[in-house]
Design a protein around this motif. Structure first.
Motif, PDB file in Angstrom:
ATOM      1  N   ASP A 138       0.823  -1.207   0.000  1.00 25.82           N
ATOM      2  CA  ASP A 138       0.000   0.000   0.000  1.00 25.82           C
ATOM      3  C   ASP A 138       0.857   1.256   0.000  1.00 25.82           C
ATOM      4  OD1 ASP A 138      -2.427  -1.274  -0.105  1.00 25.82           O
ATOM      5  OD2 ASP A 138      -2.748  -1.260   2.063  1.00 25.82           O
ATOM      6  N   GLY A 139       1.950   1.244   0.755  1.00 22.99           N
ATOM      7  CA  GLY A 139       2.807   2.418   0.819  1.00 22.99           C
ATOM      8  C   GLY A 139       3.501   2.739  -0.492  1.00 22.99           C
ATOM      9  N   LEU A 140       3.657   1.723  -1.333  1.00 22.75           N
ATOM     10  CA  LEU A 140       4.295   1.915  -2.642  1.00 22.75           C
ATOM     11  C   LEU A 140       3.297   2.098  -3.771  1.00 22.75           C
ATOM     12  CD1 LEU A 140       7.001  -0.891  -2.327  1.00 22.75           C
ATOM     13  CD2 LEU A 140       7.411   1.578  -2.197  1.00 22.75           C
ATOM     14  N   LEU A 141       2.195   1.341  -3.731  1.00 26.55           N
ATOM     15  CA  LEU A 141       1.312   1.235  -4.896  1.00 26.55           C
ATOM     16  C   LEU A 141      -0.159   1.447  -4.579  1.00 26.55           C
ATOM     17  CD1 LEU A 141       2.985  -2.017  -6.296  1.00 26.55           C
ATOM     18  CD2 LEU A 141       3.221   0.273  -7.296  1.00 26.55           C
ATOM     19  N   GLY A 142      -0.503   1.689  -3.326  1.00 21.25           N
ATOM     20  CA  GLY A 142      -1.900   1.830  -2.939  1.00 21.25           C
ATOM     21  C   GLY A 142      -2.508   3.143  -3.403  1.00 21.25           C
ATOM     22  N   ASP A 143      -3.701   3.421  -2.928  1.00 18.60           N
ATOM     23  CA  ASP A 143      -4.403   4.643  -3.338  1.00 18.60           C
ATOM     24  C   ASP A 143      -3.756   5.903  -2.784  1.00 18.60           C
ATOM     25  OD1 ASP A 143      -6.249   3.206  -4.808  1.00 18.60           O
ATOM     26  OD2 ASP A 143      -7.690   3.055  -3.156  1.00 18.60           O
ATOM     27  N   ALA A 144      -3.022   5.773  -1.680  1.00 18.32           N
ATOM     28  CA  ALA A 144      -2.333   6.920  -1.074  1.00 18.32           C
ATOM     29  C   ALA A 144      -0.895   6.540  -0.752  1.00 18.32           C
ATOM     30  CB  ALA A 144      -3.069   7.378   0.181  1.00 18.32           C
ATOM     31  N   PRO A 145      -0.064   6.334  -1.773  1.00 20.10           N
ATOM     32  CA  PRO A 145       1.321   5.918  -1.524  1.00 20.10           C
ATOM     33  C   PRO A 145       2.101   6.982  -0.764  1.00 20.10           C
ATOM     34  CG  PRO A 145       0.926   6.297  -3.881  1.00 20.10           C
ATOM     35  CD  PRO A 145      -0.362   6.500  -3.199  1.00 20.10           C
ATOM     36  N   LEU A 146       3.156   6.554  -0.079  1.00 16.13           N
ATOM     37  CA  LEU A 146       3.918   7.453   0.782  1.00 16.13           C
ATOM     38  C   LEU A 146       4.455   8.665   0.035  1.00 16.13           C
ATOM     39  CD1 LEU A 146       5.972   4.871   2.895  1.00 16.13           C
ATOM     40  CD2 LEU A 146       3.965   6.177   3.614  1.00 16.13           C
ATOM     41  N   TRP A 147       4.872   8.469  -1.210  1.00 12.86           N
ATOM     42  CA  TRP A 147       5.465   9.573  -1.951  1.00 12.86           C
ATOM     43  C   TRP A 147       4.574  10.081  -3.084  1.00 12.86           C
ATOM     44  CZ3 TRP A 147      11.489   8.947  -2.728  1.00 12.86           C
ATOM     45  CH2 TRP A 147      12.119   9.261  -1.526  1.00 12.86           C
ATOM     46  N   GLY A 148       3.287   9.825  -3.012  1.00 14.68           N
ATOM     47  CA  GLY A 148       2.376  10.432  -3.969  1.00 14.68           C
ATOM     48  C   GLY A 148       1.923   9.495  -5.082  1.00 14.68           C
ATOM     49  N   ILE A 166       9.365   0.072  -9.413  1.00 10.78           N
ATOM     50  CA  ILE A 166       8.594   0.718  -8.346  1.00 10.78           C
ATOM     51  C   ILE A 166       9.365   1.905  -7.771  1.00 10.78           C
ATOM     52  CG2 ILE A 166       7.664   0.426  -6.028  1.00 10.78           C
ATOM     53  CD1 ILE A 166       7.028  -2.475  -6.762  1.00 10.78           C
ATOM     54  N   ARG A 167      10.670   1.710  -7.506  1.00 17.92           N
ATOM     55  CA  ARG A 167      11.466   2.804  -6.938  1.00 17.92           C
ATOM     56  C   ARG A 167      11.474   4.008  -7.863  1.00 17.92           C
ATOM     57  NH1 ARG A 167      13.252   4.855  -2.159  1.00 17.92           N
ATOM     58  NH2 ARG A 167      11.538   6.120  -2.959  1.00 17.92           N
ATOM     59  N   ALA A 168      11.673   3.781  -9.160  1.00 22.90           N
ATOM     60  CA  ALA A 168      11.685   4.893 -10.111  1.00 22.90           C
ATOM     61  C   ALA A 168      10.335   5.597 -10.134  1.00 22.90           C
ATOM     62  CB  ALA A 168      12.058   4.391 -11.500  1.00 22.90           C
ATOM     63  N   ALA A 169       9.256   4.840 -10.056  1.00 27.75           N
ATOM     64  CA  ALA A 169       7.918   5.431 -10.069  1.00 27.75           C
ATOM     65  C   ALA A 169       7.687   6.302  -8.846  1.00 27.75           C
ATOM     66  CB  ALA A 169       6.861   4.334 -10.155  1.00 27.75           C
ATOM     67  N   THR A 170       8.216   5.901  -7.689  1.00 30.70           N
ATOM     68  CA  THR A 170       7.992   6.707  -6.481  1.00 30.70           C
ATOM     69  C   THR A 170       8.562   8.112  -6.633  1.00 30.70           C
ATOM     70  OG1 THR A 170      10.020   5.999  -5.334  1.00 30.70           O
ATOM     71  CG2 THR A 170       8.033   4.657  -5.003  1.00 30.70           C
ATOM     72  N   TYR A 171       9.653   8.263  -7.366  1.00 26.21           N
ATOM     73  CA  TYR A 171      10.229   9.588  -7.549  1.00 26.21           C
ATOM     74  C   TYR A 171       9.315  10.474  -8.400  1.00 26.21           C
ATOM     75  CZ  TYR A 171      14.559   7.846  -5.526  1.00 26.21           C
ATOM     76  OH  TYR A 171      15.488   7.312  -4.675  1.00 26.21           O
ATOM     77  N   VAL A 172       8.607   9.884  -9.331  1.00 27.68           N
ATOM     78  CA  VAL A 172       7.637  10.647 -10.127  1.00 27.68           C
ATOM     79  C   VAL A 172       6.525  11.165  -9.217  1.00 27.68           C
ATOM     80  CG1 VAL A 172       6.012  10.528 -12.058  1.00 27.68           C
ATOM     81  CG2 VAL A 172       8.207   9.321 -12.200  1.00 27.68           C
ATOM     82  N   GLY A 173       6.124  10.355  -8.233  1.00 22.63           N
ATOM     83  CA  GLY A 173       5.146  10.814  -7.255  1.00 22.63           C
ATOM     84  C   GLY A 173       5.725  11.852  -6.310  1.00 22.63           C
ATOM     85  N   TRP A 174       6.958  11.644  -5.869  1.00 19.12           N
ATOM     86  CA  TRP A 174       7.639  12.563  -4.950  1.00 19.12           C
ATOM     87  C   TRP A 174       7.720  13.968  -5.512  1.00 19.12           C
ATOM     88  CZ3 TRP A 174      12.367  14.987  -5.950  1.00 19.12           C
ATOM     89  CH2 TRP A 174      12.998  15.592  -4.851  1.00 19.12           C
ATOM     90  N   ASN A 175       7.903  14.084  -6.819  1.00 17.81           N
ATOM     91  CA  ASN A 175       8.101  15.400  -7.431  1.00 17.81           C
ATOM     92  C   ASN A 175       6.811  16.189  -7.579  1.00 17.81           C
ATOM     93  OD1 ASN A 175      10.300  17.057  -8.455  1.00 17.81           O
ATOM     94  ND2 ASN A 175       9.258  16.957 -10.437  1.00 17.81           N
TER      95      ASN A 175
END
Length: 310
Positions: free
Chosen positions: A149-159, A272-281
């Protein structure tokens, strides 16, 4: 003059000490001069972590430092507290670590030296996880979870990376598909994956070298997560280096020389890691240079999503 620093210094018996700002990224970090040398005072960004989460981070760092990994050691205040809230701002003090980032050292080395460096970083990662797994956290310990959930859920930690406003339609569809496939894979695999406390942000800026000693800093985003996610984080920003295949082998073999891990899902966690940065930004989209950074992050995430799905 920083009013919060001025108010916080006496709590650690440091009244009148000279200080200057070292970093102002997610937190503000000041180097404070003492008779024994410098220490680091952190002023935490408001609203990011609760007091209990920060006390948990400091307890965790203390355990890691006592276990023999080189990390900044929390310094208690005169009252014995590790954390104080000053003017509504959370403040703590850590030992100061000298050194340069892995990236700066990396640029001075030949390919053999770069591989040797990554092998040692892998060993340190495995040692970190070994110490963590042997440690019994206090009952009140709480940190975020880099789980499914923290990586891919509806409200991931980094967006919600698939909703980055600068995505083209094709990339948006790709990230939606990657998220769907990765969620399904994790649902099937997660019970068999190595999971526990991880640093979660061991990029080049957070791995320091003092002579030949590896040092890990900035546990701000640490929490519970997949150990393969930790390895992906350490590797993903080097993927465009000419010797990346050798670096990947060196880091993973270094890790496996200390602790076993199944590398079969590395492509999944790199994507997944690369995708989190797209959310982080997303929250930083209006910063200077953010649009150029966003384009780079999207390109990396696109390439790794395609590699994973392919």
């Amino acid at each position: 003059m920083n009013e919060i620093v001025e108010q916080a210094l006496p709590l650690w018996g440091l009244s009148g000490s000279d200080y200057h700002l070292i970093a102002a990224r997610e937190n503000e970090v000041f180097r404070v001069a003492t008779a024994q040398g410098g220490v680091a005072m952190r002023l935490h960004r408001k609203g990011y972590r609760t007091d209990q989460e920060l006390r948990s981070e400091l307890a965790w760092m203390t355990a890691v430092e006592k276990g023999g990994i080189n990390v900044p050691a929390p310094i208690p205040s005169a009252s014995g507290e590790m954390l104080h809230v000053v003017g509504g701002v959370q403040a703590d003090v850590l030992t100061w670590l000298n050194g340069v980032s892995v990236m700066k050292r990396f640029e001075t080395l030949d390919e053999k030296g770069r591989a040797e460096l990554f092998h040692e970083v892998g060993r340190q990662l495995a040692g970190l996880h070994n110490i963590i797994d042997a440690w019994i956290p206090p009952a009140w310990f709480t940190r975020c979870a880099w789980d499914r959930d923290g990586l891919l859920g509806d409200a991931p930690l980094w967006g919600r990376f698939w909703e980055n406003p600068l995505l083209e339609d094709e990339d948006r569809q790709l990230f939606v598909e990657m998220r769907r496939a990765a969620t399904a894979d994790l649902q099937c695999l997660e019970s068999s994956l190595d999971y526990g406390l991880i640093h979660a942000d061991l990029v080049s800026e957070n791995v320091m070298i003092d002579e030949n000693r590896i040092q890990l800093i900035d546990f701000d985003d640490g929490g519970f997560g997949f150990r393969m996610f930790e390895i992906a984080t350490a590797l993903v920003k080097y993927r465009n280096e000419r010797d990346f295949p050798a670096l990947k082998v060196a880091l993973t073999k270094g890790y496996q020389s200390v602790r076993p891990i199944d590398l079969a899902q590395l492509d999944l966690f790199m994507a997944i890691r690369a995708a989190t940065y797209v959310g982080w930004n997303i929250e930083r989209i209006n910063e200077d240079g953010a649009e150029k950074r966003n384009a780079r992050l999207i390109t990396d995430a696109r390439d790794l999503a395609r590699a994973y799905l392919g």
